[in-house]
Design a protein around this motif. Structure first.
Motif, short mmCIF file in Angstrom:
data_model
loop_
_atom_site.label_atom_id
_atom_site.label_comp_id
_atom_site.label_asym_id
_atom_site.label_seq_id
_atom_site.Cartn_x
_atom_site.Cartn_y
_atom_site.Cartn_z
N ASN A 281 0.82 -1.49 -0.01
CA ASN A 281 0.03 0.01 -0.01
C ASN A 281 0.94 1.23 0.14
OD1 ASN A 281 -2.53 -1.43 0.21
ND2 ASN A 281 -2.19 -1.78 2.35
N ASN A 282 0.40 2.44 -0.50
CA ASN A 282 0.72 3.63 -0.74
C ASN A 282 2.46 3.52 -1.02
OD1 ASN A 282 0.82 6.16 0.00
ND2 ASN A 282 2.02 6.08 1.93
N VAL A 283 2.76 3.04 -2.44
CA VAL A 283 3.72 2.79 -3.02
C VAL A 283 3.74 3.92 -4.00
CG1 VAL A 283 5.10 1.24 -4.61
CG2 VAL A 283 4.37 0.28 -2.55
N ARG A 284 5.03 4.70 -4.28
CA ARG A 284 4.98 5.77 -5.34
C ARG A 284 6.31 5.42 -6.16
NH1 ARG A 284 7.77 10.52 -3.53
NH2 ARG A 284 8.85 10.67 -5.30
N ILE A 285 5.79 5.53 -7.41
CA ILE A 285 6.85 5.07 -8.57
C ILE A 285 6.73 6.19 -9.47
CG2 ILE A 285 7.55 3.60 -10.48
CD1 ILE A 285 6.15 1.24 -8.99
N LEU B 252 12.00 -3.42 -15.59
CA LEU B 252 12.14 -4.42 -16.63
C LEU B 252 11.85 -5.96 -15.83
CD1 LEU B 252 13.98 -2.32 -17.80
CD2 LEU B 252 14.61 -4.14 -19.13
N VAL B 253 10.78 -6.66 -16.38
CA VAL B 253 10.16 -7.85 -15.78
C VAL B 253 9.62 -7.55 -14.54
CG1 VAL B 253 10.50 -10.29 -15.54
CG2 VAL B 253 12.35 -9.13 -16.79
N PRO B 254 8.63 -6.52 -14.37
CA PRO B 254 7.87 -6.43 -13.20
C PRO B 254 7.34 -7.36 -12.45
CG PRO B 254 6.77 -5.52 -14.80
CD PRO B 254 7.93 -5.86 -15.68
N GLU B 255 7.13 -8.62 -13.26
CA GLU B 255 6.56 -9.60 -12.75
C GLU B 255 7.35 -10.55 -11.58
OE1 GLU B 255 6.84 -9.23 -15.90
OE2 GLU B 255 4.85 -8.71 -16.66
N ARG B 256 8.64 -10.04 -11.60
CA ARG B 256 9.58 -10.68 -10.63
C ARG B 256 9.98 -9.68 -9.39
NH1 ARG B 256 12.70 -15.25 -12.32
NH2 ARG B 256 12.97 -15.20 -9.98
N MET B 257 9.28 -8.59 -9.37
CA MET B 257 9.67 -7.58 -8.42
C MET B 257 8.58 -7.24 -7.37
SD MET B 257 10.57 -3.64 -9.22
CE MET B 257 10.84 -2.55 -7.94
N GLU B 258 9.08 -7.34 -5.98
CA GLU B 258 8.18 -7.25 -4.83
C GLU B 258 8.58 -5.72 -4.32
OE1 GLU B 258 8.04 -10.65 -2.25
OE2 GLU B 258 8.97 -11.67 -3.98
N ILE B 259 7.49 -5.09 -3.88
CA ILE B 259 7.70 -3.75 -3.32
C ILE B 259 6.67 -3.54 -1.96
CG2 ILE B 259 7.55 -1.22 -3.28
CD1 ILE B 259 7.79 -1.49 -6.44
N GLY B 260 7.24 -3.22 -0.64
CA GLY B 260 6.67 -3.34 0.40
C GLY B 260 5.91 -1.94 0.48
N ASP B 261 5.00 -1.90 1.62
CA ASP B 261 4.07 -0.76 1.73
C ASP B 261 5.01 0.74 2.11
OD1 ASP B 261 2.01 -2.39 2.19
OD2 ASP B 261 2.11 -2.40 4.34
N ASN B 262 4.64 1.79 1.59
CA ASN B 262 5.15 2.97 1.91
C ASN B 262 6.57 3.29 1.31
OD1 ASN B 262 2.93 3.75 3.50
ND2 ASN B 262 3.64 2.61 5.33
N THR B 263 6.62 2.63 0.25
CA THR B 263 8.04 2.69 -0.51
C THR B 263 7.84 3.84 -1.60
OG1 THR B 263 8.89 0.66 0.29
CG2 THR B 263 9.77 1.53 -1.81
N GLY C 18 11.92 -3.61 0.52
CA GLY C 18 11.01 -3.66 1.85
C GLY C 18 10.12 -2.69 1.91
N LYS C 19 9.56 -2.58 3.20
CA LYS C 19 8.64 -1.50 3.56
C LYS C 19 9.64 -0.22 3.91
CE LYS C 19 5.74 -4.83 5.77
NZ LYS C 19 5.16 -5.14 7.10
N ASN C 20 8.83 0.94 3.55
CA ASN C 20 9.30 2.48 4.06
C ASN C 20 10.72 2.70 3.59
OD1 ASN C 20 6.93 2.63 5.94
ND2 ASN C 20 7.95 1.12 7.17
N CYS C 21 11.00 2.46 2.27
CA CYS C 21 12.34 2.63 1.54
C CYS C 21 11.92 3.86 0.52
CB CYS C 21 12.52 1.31 0.65
SG CYS C 21 12.92 -0.03 1.58
#
Length: 163
Positions: free
Chosen positions: A32-36, A43-54, A71-74
């Protein structure tokens, strides 16, 4: 003319919002609350994980071919490079060696509460521990323990964080 700019910026904001929504749907996992920011390339977003507030700032490129976990809060500052993919160095005949590239490619794991400074580069197989800081312009070639500041090319230990 002022009306034109208002319409233009509103349209740009809507386009970026839709782009982010579509990108987040393709990610393996998105908190949640991820900003890109715009102008990021994943590239290859299917292999990427992003935690909350990153937050991932503009002009950052991420090669998640062999997996990238953030991880989270990065906070990843602008113009950074993160890659889980590498290739062999001593090849005179690249097409014959393409299957050997896999042995030099490893996932990247960035812990919680990590700050990566502008223009930094994180290489394949690197793990960055929780609460660590990577200084601007650093090239991280080996694992960074939790609660430490690393800077330079190649990145080296500067000091332990007192949390």
């Amino acid at each position: 003319m002022q009306l034109f700019y208002k319409i233009f910026f509103k349209l740009e904001k809507l386009i970026n919002k839709e782009r982010n929504r579509l990108l987040k749907v393709r990610l393996k996992q998105c908190g949640n609350n991820v900003r890109i920011d715009k102008n990021c390339h994943i590239l290859v977003p299917e292999r990427m994980e992003i935690g909350d507030n990153t937050s991932i700032s503009s002009f950052t490129t991420i090669y998640a071919t062999f997996g990238v976990k953030i991880g989270k809060n990065c906070l990843i500052s602008s113009n950074c490079g993160i890659s889980s993919y590498n290739h062999i160095q001593h090849s005179l005949n690249r097409p014959d060696d393409k299957d050997k590239d896999v042995q030099f490619s490893k996932p990247v794991d960035i812990g919680d509460n990590v700050w990566i400074g502008m223009n930094s580069c994180i290489l394949p197989g690197v793990q960055i521990g929780n609460n660590s800081i990577i200084g601007s312009g650093s090239v991280v070639t080996k694992n960074v323990p939790s609660n430490e500041i690393w800077v330079g090319n190649p990145a080296r230990f500067i000091k332990k964080l007192d949390l």
